[in-house]
Motif scaffolding. Structure first.
Motif, mmCIF file in Angstrom:
data_model
loop_
_atom_site.group_PDB
_atom_site.id
_atom_site.type_symbol
_atom_site.label_atom_id
_atom_site.label_comp_id
_atom_site.label_asym_id
_atom_site.label_seq_id
_atom_site.Cartn_x
_atom_site.Cartn_y
_atom_site.Cartn_z
ATOM 1 N N ARG A 68 0.887 -1.017 -0.124
ATOM 2 C CA ARG A 68 0.036 0.118 0.161
ATOM 3 C C ARG A 68 1.055 1.100 -0.039
ATOM 4 N N GLY A 69 1.873 1.000 1.272
ATOM 5 C CA GLY A 69 3.276 2.317 0.595
ATOM 6 C C GLY A 69 3.148 2.419 -0.738
ATOM 7 N N GLU A 70 3.976 1.549 -0.586
ATOM 8 C CA GLU A 70 4.993 1.658 -2.155
ATOM 9 C C GLU A 70 3.770 2.016 -3.317
ATOM 10 N N ILE A 71 2.590 2.056 -3.158
ATOM 11 C CA ILE A 71 1.789 1.917 -4.793
ATOM 12 C C ILE A 71 1.348 3.549 -4.374
ATOM 13 N N THR A 72 1.372 4.036 -2.611
ATOM 14 C CA THR A 72 0.856 5.501 -2.656
ATOM 15 C C THR A 72 1.830 6.832 -3.636
ATOM 16 N N ARG A 73 3.213 5.979 -3.084
ATOM 17 C CA ARG A 73 4.155 6.248 -2.914
ATOM 18 C C ARG A 73 4.430 6.733 -4.407
ATOM 19 N N ILE A 74 4.314 5.701 -5.457
ATOM 20 C CA ILE A 74 4.174 5.468 -6.980
ATOM 21 C C ILE A 74 3.278 6.486 -7.871
ATOM 22 N N THR A 75 2.318 6.624 -6.771
ATOM 23 C CA THR A 75 1.360 6.871 -7.206
ATOM 24 C C THR A 75 0.989 8.568 -7.292
ATOM 25 N N GLU A 76 1.925 8.985 -6.221
ATOM 26 C CA GLU A 76 1.869 10.761 -5.826
ATOM 27 C C GLU A 76 3.213 10.663 -7.041
ATOM 28 N N GLU A 77 4.281 9.652 -6.896
ATOM 29 C CA GLU A 77 4.812 10.257 -7.797
ATOM 30 C C GLU A 77 4.934 11.047 -9.571
ATOM 31 N N LEU A 78 4.122 10.162 -10.288
ATOM 32 C CA LEU A 78 3.529 10.412 -10.904
ATOM 33 C C LEU A 78 2.474 11.202 -11.028
ATOM 34 N N LEU A 79 1.999 11.594 -10.057
ATOM 35 C CA LEU A 79 0.554 12.880 -10.519
ATOM 36 C C LEU A 79 1.740 14.171 -9.333
ATOM 37 N N TYR A 80 3.245 14.284 -9.349
ATOM 38 C CA TYR A 80 3.640 15.515 -9.568
ATOM 39 C C TYR A 80 4.396 15.553 -9.953
ATOM 40 N N SER A 81 4.677 14.258 -11.552
ATOM 41 C CA SER A 81 5.605 14.546 -12.595
ATOM 42 C C SER A 81 4.667 15.245 -13.574
ATOM 43 N N LEU A 82 3.621 15.598 -13.753
ATOM 44 C CA LEU A 82 2.270 15.686 -14.142
ATOM 45 C C LEU A 82 1.131 16.725 -13.569
ATOM 46 N N ARG A 83 2.219 18.058 -12.534
ATOM 47 C CA ARG A 83 2.334 19.171 -11.746
ATOM 48 C C ARG A 83 2.012 20.291 -12.857
ATOM 49 N N ASP A 84 2.828 20.579 -13.739
ATOM 50 C CA ASP A 84 1.984 21.566 -14.321
ATOM 51 C C ASP A 84 1.632 21.509 -15.534
ATOM 52 N N ARG A 85 0.926 20.073 -16.504
ATOM 53 C CA ARG A 85 0.427 19.807 -17.511
ATOM 54 C C ARG A 85 -0.954 20.496 -17.677
ATOM 55 N N GLU A 86 -1.478 21.440 -19.268
ATOM 56 C CA GLU A 86 -2.398 21.417 -19.048
ATOM 57 C C GLU A 86 -3.500 20.113 -19.342
ATOM 58 N N GLU A 87 -3.073 19.342 -20.592
ATOM 59 C CA GLU A 87 -2.837 18.515 -20.850
ATOM 60 C C GLU A 87 -2.592 17.462 -20.679
ATOM 61 N N ILE A 88 -3.090 15.807 -20.625
ATOM 62 C CA ILE A 88 -2.614 14.365 -20.212
ATOM 63 C C ILE A 88 -3.276 13.608 -20.463
ATOM 64 N N ASP A 89 -2.732 12.450 -21.110
ATOM 65 C CA ASP A 89 -3.582 11.101 -21.492
ATOM 66 C C ASP A 89 -3.277 10.505 -20.558
ATOM 67 N N VAL A 90 -4.650 10.064 -19.985
ATOM 68 C CA VAL A 90 -4.754 9.399 -18.877
ATOM 69 C C VAL A 90 -4.014 8.011 -18.262
#
Length: 401
Positions: free
Chosen positions: A112-134
C-alpha cells in the motif's frame, strides 16, 4: 441482423466504444445463442456464474474439438489460468505461496505504501501539464511499476517486455473462429522469449534473494513446492501480464466513467469513504475483462440449449454484469449499489488471484485523481479504444486539466 452474428458484431472494432446494446440483444435472444462459427455465446448472469463453477466446463483450450494448430505437443504448456484442476490448483497454489495467504498473508497489503508513493510521484510529474493522456501518463505506468517491483523486474526493461506483452495479449483475444495460425505462432514465440527473460532474471537471484517474487520462486527450499523451469516461465509471464494489463483498463475506465457522471464524481470527492464501493461498481459497470472462453468436457445443457462436448463457449462477463435479472437498473452507474456480486474478477476456481492488489491500485489511483478531476474535460469522447475485445479499454484518454 440475426443473433448468430452477435459474437462477430461484439468483437468488431467499430463497436468497441459501446458494446452494451449488443449485450442486451444477446440476453434478449439467449441466454445462450449459437453463432455462425459453431461456438456458443452466453450472456446472462446466472448461466455464466453456473458455468464458471461447473467442473465439466474446461478452461483448457486443448479440450476444444478443433484446437489451434499451435496447441500441439511441441507448444508451450498453458499457464494455470488455462488449466483445469488438479493441475490448475497445484500450480496456482505454488504461485500463491510467496504472494498471498496463507503462506504470505502480508505481502500485498504491505504494498500500500509503495503504491501510494508511486501514485504521488506520477501525479507530481504531471503537476504543470494542461493536458494529459490518462493511459500513457498514469494508468499504464502505475501498475507496470508496481508489478515490476513485486516480481523483481527492472523498470527500465519495460519497452522490451511491453512488445512481448502486446503480442501475447493479441494472441489471446476472443473472436469468431478464423485462421489464427500466424497470430498463435507469434504469440507462442513471444511467450517463449518473455518466459526465458524472466527465468534468466530469477536465476540471477539464486542463492541471492532480493525479497521479490522471482527470488522466492527460484529459492523455494522445499523441492516438492518448487516450480520447474517451464512452470516458472509460464507462471511469471502470466503474473507480469495479468498484473498490469487489466488494472490499466480498470483505472482508465474509471476515470472515463467518472468524467461522464459528474454528479458521482462530485459525490466521491465529498465522500471518499465510498471509494471502495465505487471501485466494485466500476468492476461491474465497465469491467476490464469482457469475455472468457470455455469448453465442455461432456455434452451439457445450458438454459435448455444442448451444447456439445468440445465446443467453444464464450462467456460474456460484461453482459452478465448488466443483466437486469440480477442487478436493479443495471445500466446506471451507482457507487452505493448494494449486493454487488459482479463478474469483474470472474468466479469459481479461476477467480482472479490478483484481485486484492488490483483493488488497492484502483482505490489509490482514483482516490488521488478524483480531487484533481473536477475541472477536467474529455478531449475526445468516445476515446480511441484498444483493438482487443476481451480486454476492453481506451488506448488513449486525453483530458484537459
Amino acid at each position: 441482423m440475426t443473433a448468430d452474428t452477435l459474437l462477430e458484431r461484439i468483437t468488431d472494432y467499430s463497436n468497441r466504444p459501446d458494446p452494451y446494446p449488443l449485450y442486451a440483444e444477446l440476453r434478449e435472444a439467449g441466454p445462450v445463442v449459437r453463432q455462425q462459427d459453431g461456438s456458443y455465446l452466453v450472456g446472462s448472469y446466472h448461466e455464466i456464474l453456473a458455468l464458471l463453477h461447473n467442473p465439466l466446463i474446461s478452461a483448457d483450450a486443448r479440450s476444444l474439438s478443433t484446437p489451434s494448430p499451435d496447441l500441439s505437443e511441441t507448444a508451450l504448456q498453458p499457464p494455470f489460468l488455462r488449466l483445469d484442476d488438479p493441475e490448475h490448483q497445484r500450480l496456482r497454489s505454488l504461485a500463491m505461496r510467496p504472494f498471498g495467504p496463507p503462506h504470505s498473508p502480508g505481502r500485498v497489503d504491505a504494498m500500500r505504501g509503495e503504491i501510494t508513493r508511486i501514485t504521488e510521484e506520477l501525479l507530481y510529474s504531471l503537476r504543470d501539464r494542461e493536458e494529459i493522456d490518462v493511459v500513457d501518463d498514469f494508468a499504464y505506468p502505475l501498475p507496470v511499476t508496481v508489478i515490476c517491483r513485486l516480481l523483481g523486474v527492472p523498470r527500465e526493461d519495460e519497452p522490451m517486455f511491453r512488445a512481448w506483452t502486446d503480442t501475447i495479449v493479441a494472441a489471446a483475444d476472443i473472436g469468431p473462429k478464423e485462421d489464427t495460425t500466424e497470430r498463435d505462432r507469434t504469440g507462442d514465440q513471444a511467450r517463449r522469449e518473455l518466459g526465458q527473460y524472466l527465468v534468466n532474471l530469477a536465476e540471477q537471484r539464486r542463492d541471492r534473494p532480493a525479497g521479490d517474487l522471482l527470488s522466492a520462486y527460484i529459492n523455494e527450499p522445499d523441492p516438492a513446492m518448487r516450480l520447474t523451469t517451464e512452470e516458472l516461465a509460464q507462471t511469471t509471464v502470466l503474473l507480469l501480464i495479468a498484473g498490469h494489463e487489466t488494472t490499466v483498463n480498470l483505472i482508465t475506465n474509471g476515470v472515463l466513467t467518472l468524467l461522464r457522471h459528474r454528479d458521482q464524481l462530485e459525490r466521491l470527492n465529498r465522500e471518499p469513504g465510498l471509494l471502495p464501493r465505487a471501485v466494485e461498481e466500476l468492476l461491474r459497470y465497465e469491467p476490464p475483462v469482457h469475455m472468457r472462453e470455455r469448453c465442455p468436457l461432456a455434452d451439457v445443457d445450458v438454459a435448455g440449449v444442448a451444447v456439445p462436448k468440445g465446443t467453444s463457449v464464450v462467456l460474456a462477463l460484461a453482459s452478465g454484469n448488466r443483466d437486469p435479472k440480477r442487478f436493479h437498473d443495471p445500466d446506471r452507474f451507482d457507487p452505493t449499489r448494494p449486493d454487488n456480486e459482479h463478474l469483474g474478477f470472474g468466479s469459481g476456481i479461476h477467480l482472479c488471484y490478483g484481485a486484492p492488489l488490483a483493488r488497492i491500485e484502483a482505490q489509490t489511483a482514483l482516490g488521488s485523481l478524483i480531487p484533481r478531476l473536477a475541472p477536467a474535460t474529455l478531449l475526445q469522447d468516445p476515446p480511441p479504444y484498444r483493438s482487443n475485445a476481451m480486454l476492453r479499454g481506451p488506448r488513449h484518454l486525453s483530458i484537459a486539466l
